[in-house]
Design an enzyme around this catalytic site. Structure first.
Site, mmCIF file in Angstrom:
data_model
loop_
_atom_site.group_PDB
_atom_site.id
_atom_site.type_symbol
_atom_site.label_atom_id
_atom_site.label_comp_id
_atom_site.label_asym_id
_atom_site.label_seq_id
_atom_site.Cartn_x
_atom_site.Cartn_y
_atom_site.Cartn_z
ATOM 1 N N GLY A 177 -4.758 -2.855 -4.504
ATOM 2 C CA GLY A 177 -4.510 -1.536 -3.923
ATOM 3 C C GLY A 177 -5.756 -0.829 -3.429
ATOM 4 N N GLU B 297 -6.436 -8.071 -7.773
ATOM 5 C CA GLU B 297 -5.609 -8.644 -6.708
ATOM 6 C C GLU B 297 -5.726 -7.871 -5.403
ATOM 7 O OE1 GLU B 297 -1.873 -8.067 -8.840
ATOM 8 O OE2 GLU B 297 -1.885 -10.158 -9.408
ATOM 9 N N PRO B 298 -6.866 -7.951 -4.739
ATOM 10 C CA PRO B 298 -6.973 -7.251 -3.458
ATOM 11 C C PRO B 298 -6.166 -7.969 -2.371
ATOM 12 C CG PRO B 298 -8.977 -8.498 -3.895
ATOM 13 C CD PRO B 298 -8.092 -8.697 -5.085
ATOM 14 N N GLY B 299 -5.482 -7.221 -1.556
ATOM 15 C CA GLY B 299 -4.729 -7.805 -0.438
ATOM 16 C C GLY B 299 -5.303 -7.302 0.860
ATOM 17 N N CYS C 292 12.720 2.935 19.133
ATOM 18 C CA CYS C 292 12.923 4.339 18.761
ATOM 19 C C CYS C 292 11.823 4.772 17.811
ATOM 20 C CB CYS C 292 14.274 4.508 18.102
ATOM 21 S SG CYS C 292 14.460 3.495 16.646
HETATM 22 C C1 LIG Z 1 0.822 -5.487 -2.964
HETATM 23 C C2 LIG Z 1 0.249 -5.937 -4.244
HETATM 24 C C3 LIG Z 1 -1.131 -6.127 -4.365
HETATM 25 C C4 LIG Z 1 -2.106 -5.884 -3.242
HETATM 26 O O1 LIG Z 1 -2.071 -4.573 -2.734
HETATM 27 P P1 LIG Z 1 -3.119 -4.203 -1.587
HETATM 28 O O2 LIG Z 1 -2.842 -2.756 -1.310
HETATM 29 O O3 LIG Z 1 -2.819 -5.081 -0.436
HETATM 30 O O4 LIG Z 1 -4.479 -4.453 -2.166
HETATM 31 C C5 LIG Z 1 -1.628 -6.577 -5.576
HETATM 32 N N1 LIG Z 1 -0.804 -6.831 -6.626
HETATM 33 C C6 LIG Z 1 0.530 -6.660 -6.552
HETATM 34 C C7 LIG Z 1 1.369 -6.965 -7.737
HETATM 35 C C8 LIG Z 1 1.105 -6.206 -5.362
HETATM 36 O O5 LIG Z 1 2.425 -6.029 -5.292
#
Ligand SMILES: *Cc1c(COP(=O)(O)O)cnc(C)c1O
Length: 393
Positions: free
Chosen positions: A276, A318-320, A393
């Site tokens: 996050g 867990e960076p996304g 839209c």
């Molecule tokens: C979406 C998610 C992430 C990554 O969130 P980002 O905002 O992309 O860093 C990490 N862990 C879990 C369980 C998620 O659902």
């Protein structure tokens, strides 16, 4: 009241005058670094990414097109890997996943999170080491769990009592063990600079700490012969720019971690603090760098563990989007440009591009703001109040 992104515009002679922060930079080729991949630059109005002119990409692939900068994504993955050297770093695949990206993530030494059978298929097809995959989700079916166990997925993050039962059954049937983390809700929900901390957890993910469900889930996993309990997992939200939400969550999750150690005599070896980490979509966003995040998060956990008298578990994050977001941009072609007269006589220009909700739902879904730049020409025109809009839209 005008939306925030129109604040600062002044009426002058029936025309809207741009606030100073929106005036063109002295160098019309300048790009705001936080908004772009590190190889992006502009010369004579032409945007180049990874050494390739965007205009050439458009000639080959047309628009709308997603452009992903490999060097930039790898560098961001590496910088998380290096800054969080004592952690396991899981790239959250839902931010963007294809076999090529899975391969790059593996080559840069990261682990991978998936949350559907499709994502698991992509990861395995890419040759990703199953032992370095985490499997998430609030609705994993019997078949999906069975496949995950069969493939030897490294950790399954369990989310409900029904799932623990399914997994117990599957591991007994297959006579194989599975490593499990228990997803907990700490009553902290974070988005942007604010977070909410409550005692209640009205959400679909995880086991509530306050209700006692999280503790019971730990007991249930412990009671299953072939489930190995790695630890607790907490993910509090997205686009977080401030570590204080992590601090509140970590305190509550570590209190449970310590309670498990005290009452069950079990030292869980790991703890996952989720992802996050915020990124910049506009000049208003000011993201932290991985080194700063690593320092803050380590300090929070060490401090809490010391206060609780427990050893610091092995940590994972867990960076996304913080890995893939700035590496990607979307390229559109401008079509209809329509001036519209507003109440009071001012003019707003609607600039229509050849995409929209079909390629990016975030604006409609979250009212998300974005930045844009002209990719194939220079303009020295005065700024005008405009909305970039899609076809839908
Ligand atoms: C979406 C998610 C992430 C990554 O969130 P980002 O905002 O992309 O860093 C990490 N862990 C879990 C369980 C998620 O659902």
């Amino acid at each position: 009241m005008p939306p925030s992104h129109e604040a600062g515009w002044a009426h002058a002679d029936g025309a809207l005058k741009a606030p100073s922060w929106l005036r063109p930079p002295t160098d019309p080729n300048a790009l705001v670094p936080t908004l772009w991949s590190s190889t992006a630059h502009k010369a004579d109005g032409d945007l180049t990414i990874g050494g390739v002119a965007v205009a050439d990409l458009v000639a080959d692939f047309m628009t709308p097109a997603y452009v992903l900068d490999e060097a930039d994504l790898r560098a961001r993955a590496r910088s998380f890997r290096d800054a969080f050297a004592t952690f396991d770093v899981f790239y959250a695949g839902k931010a963007f996943l294809c076999t090529t990206v899975a391969r790059w993530i593996q080559e840069e030494g990261l682990c991978l999170d998936v949350c559907s059978a499709g994502e698991l298929t992509v990861a395995l097809k890419a040759g990703f080491d199953p032992g370095r995959i985490g499997y998430h989700g609030n609705n994993k079916t019997y078949a999906e769990l069975r496949r995950a166990v069969d493939a030897g997925v490294g950790r399954i993050i369990v989310d409900s009592f029904a799932e623990i039962e399914r997994l117990t059954q599957i591991t007994d049937d297959l006579k194989r063990s599975a490593n499990v983390m228990v997803r907990v809700t700490a009553g902290v929900e974070a988005h942007t600079h604010e977070y909410i901390a409550t005692a209640h957890e009205d959400q679909k993910f995880g086991f509530s700490i306050t209700s006692g469900d999280a503790f019971r889930a730990v007991e249930q996993v412990r009671a299953a012969k072939r489930l190995e309990l790695l630890g607790l997992h907490s993910h509090i939200g997205s686009q977080i720019f401030d570590s204080s939400g992590f601090e509140v969550a970590a305190r509550r999750v570590l209190a449970l971690h310590a309670r498990v150690s005290e009452e069950l005599g079990v030292t869980m070896p790991e703890l996952d603090l989720g992802g996050g980490f915020g990124i910049a979509y506009t000049t208003q966003d000011d993201p932290s760098d991985p080194a700063q995040l690593a320092t803050e998060m380590s300090k929070i956990v060490e401090h809490e563990c010391k206060a609780l008298g427990v050893d610091v578990p092995r940590l994972s994050i867990e960076p996304g989007r913080a890995i893939v977001g700035p590496s990607v941009c979307t390229v559109y072609t401008v079509g209809t440009v329509k001036p519209v007269t507003l109440d009071g006589g001012a003019v707003r220009t609607y600039v229509s591009v050849d995409g929209g909700m079909s390629d990016n739902i975030r604006t409609a879904l979250y009212d998300a703001d974005y930045s844009c730049t002209l990719a194939n020409r220079e303009s020295d025109a005065e700024p005008v109040l405009a909305r970039v809009v899609g076809k839908h839209c």
